[in-house]
Scaffold this active site. Structure first.
Site, PDB file in Angstrom:
ATOM      1  N   GLY A   8      44.062  41.080  33.605  1.00 19.42           N
ATOM      2  CA  GLY A   8      45.095  40.799  34.590  1.00 19.42           C
ATOM      3  C   GLY A   8      44.822  39.836  35.431  1.00 19.42           C
ATOM      4  N   ARG A  11      44.850  40.142  42.059  1.00 15.22           N
ATOM      5  CA  ARG A  11      45.549  41.447  42.934  1.00 15.22           C
ATOM      6  C   ARG A  11      46.759  41.825  41.911  1.00 15.22           C
ATOM      7  NH1 ARG A  11      43.033  43.464  47.188  1.00 15.22           N
ATOM      8  NH2 ARG A  11      41.671  41.822  47.883  1.00 15.22           N
ATOM      9  N   ALA A  33      28.870  46.112  39.190  1.00 20.88           N
ATOM     10  CA  ALA A  33      29.417  45.231  40.096  1.00 20.88           C
ATOM     11  C   ALA A  33      29.124  43.586  39.581  1.00 20.88           C
ATOM     12  CB  ALA A  33      29.455  45.321  41.098  1.00 20.88           C
ATOM     13  N   HIS A  49      36.734  47.275  47.937  1.00 25.05           N
ATOM     14  CA  HIS A  49      36.743  48.027  46.489  1.00 25.05           C
ATOM     15  C   HIS A  49      35.662  49.272  46.730  1.00 25.05           C
ATOM     16  CE1 HIS A  49      38.314  44.767  43.387  1.00 25.05           C
ATOM     17  NE2 HIS A  49      38.861  45.019  44.448  1.00 25.05           N
TER      18      HIS A  49
END
Lengths: 169, 169, 169
Positions: A8, A11, A33, A49
């Site tokens: 994606g 945001r 991460a 997050h």
């Protein structure tokens, strides 16, 4: 090997979607991460997050050594967020990207636990002015294609809504 | 007129997908390249694409005169890769884009052999700083819309995976 | 509250698609324009859009006060074009974006007449160099996610062709 790739834009809600996919399995879940907090903007984004995820998530940091850290996660469900930042770190650190991608592929092949990988789609804008950005865009596109070909499922996220490009919703 | 339009971002796998669509038909296939090798980066990219295609492909170059070259391909299956570079060449050469697009439309109307056109989607990033990039983005978007309206099939490619926007897979 | 969100890139045909959705209902239709004609490029774009729409459209301008103007449209079908320019205006005017977004949500909640909102997807390119563009990209992505979650239908437009992400075509 049976992982899900979540693609994606910035945001787009891809992290949230990926978290929900992992949370279908029993906790605890491992969050790997790849972000490094090298400035305030990035620190704020990481903190945001992390605050959203609850205490059932074990966070591991893997700015560069993603294949080894992922291998170490064993049989726990894992979310890797995200491959595009990992690629950025590899490029800035002048690592061998092809070797790193192959090592990641090797680790994924041996994993049997649920695995969700998040990656950015970065190739749908105007050609960037600077050559480094173009090389990055090429490398990110190649990595996404390579992983999408091997993934059991690929979801594309826009405005928080998933579109199934391959496999199961 | 019954062509397929393959849309996608940079390094999305759109060329590979388009090649596979053309290769459903008996060889030889005609590859119409619009790229000009004006620097090393572009030369490397052209060489990489050419190496992937086999000897069954006849390569024609059409940096500007795409409508005429496409008309000359006759009854052979054709892949045009890509319209967005052709548009770049037209803009840099200060040609009449509307006239060129109309000529392309005219040629497509008379073709009966399988035809696959590749184009870049470039409008999904931040508004570019410079006016030329914005004009290019507008022109590319208009050309894509115009051809998508006439195409029998339109595929959008992300990470090598096709999404059918119109027509047949 | 039952609105449709139409997402797409620059020159993707999203305005045209949104107009067709509104025109399914009896005229007159209200067009709420958020664009401000601050230069010739923008003036030309506004004039082009206005020329395409016919006399059955009542145009209202809402560069900043979109929630109030939308509330005033009452029971007429409304097209808002577009949210991303509204967000730009809010940022340039140093308005409180969270408050404005909440006010828009409040107005949408009370509306019962057909409502179509157009927004740009801007997060699928390379990370922008400048911090303001990154903040804008984040804000646009958040607004799109928030509205997509509440919308009855969400359409993504590429090359003029709609892809239904949610709800009815």
């Amino acid at each position: 090997m049976s992982f899900t790739l979540v693609l994606g834009g910035a945001r787009s809600g891809k992290s949230r979607h990926a978290e929900a996919l992992v949370a279908r399995y029993p906790a605890p879940w491992t969050y790997i991460a790849t972000a490094e907090a090298w400035d305030d903007e990035m620190r704020a984004r990481i903190a945001e997050h992390r605050a959203r995820r609850g205490a059932e998530w074990i966070t591991l940091e893997a700015p560069l050594d993603l294949p080894a850290i992922l291998a170490g996660a064993g049989s726990r469900p894992v979310l890797v967020d995200c491959l595009t930042l990992w690629l950025t770190n590899l490029m800035l650190g002048e690592r061998d990207i092809a070797a790193a991608a192959a090592a990641l592929g090797g680790t994924l092949e041996t994993r049997t636990a649920p695995t969700v990988l998040v990656a950015n789609e970065v190739g749908l804008g105007i050609v960037p002015d600077n050559a480094l950005a173009r090389r990055f865009r090429d490398a990110a596109g190649r990595l996404n294609q390579d992983l999408a070909a091997r993934a059991a499922s690929v979801h594309f996220i826009a405005a928080g809504l998933p579109l199934v490009l391959k496999g199961e919703p």
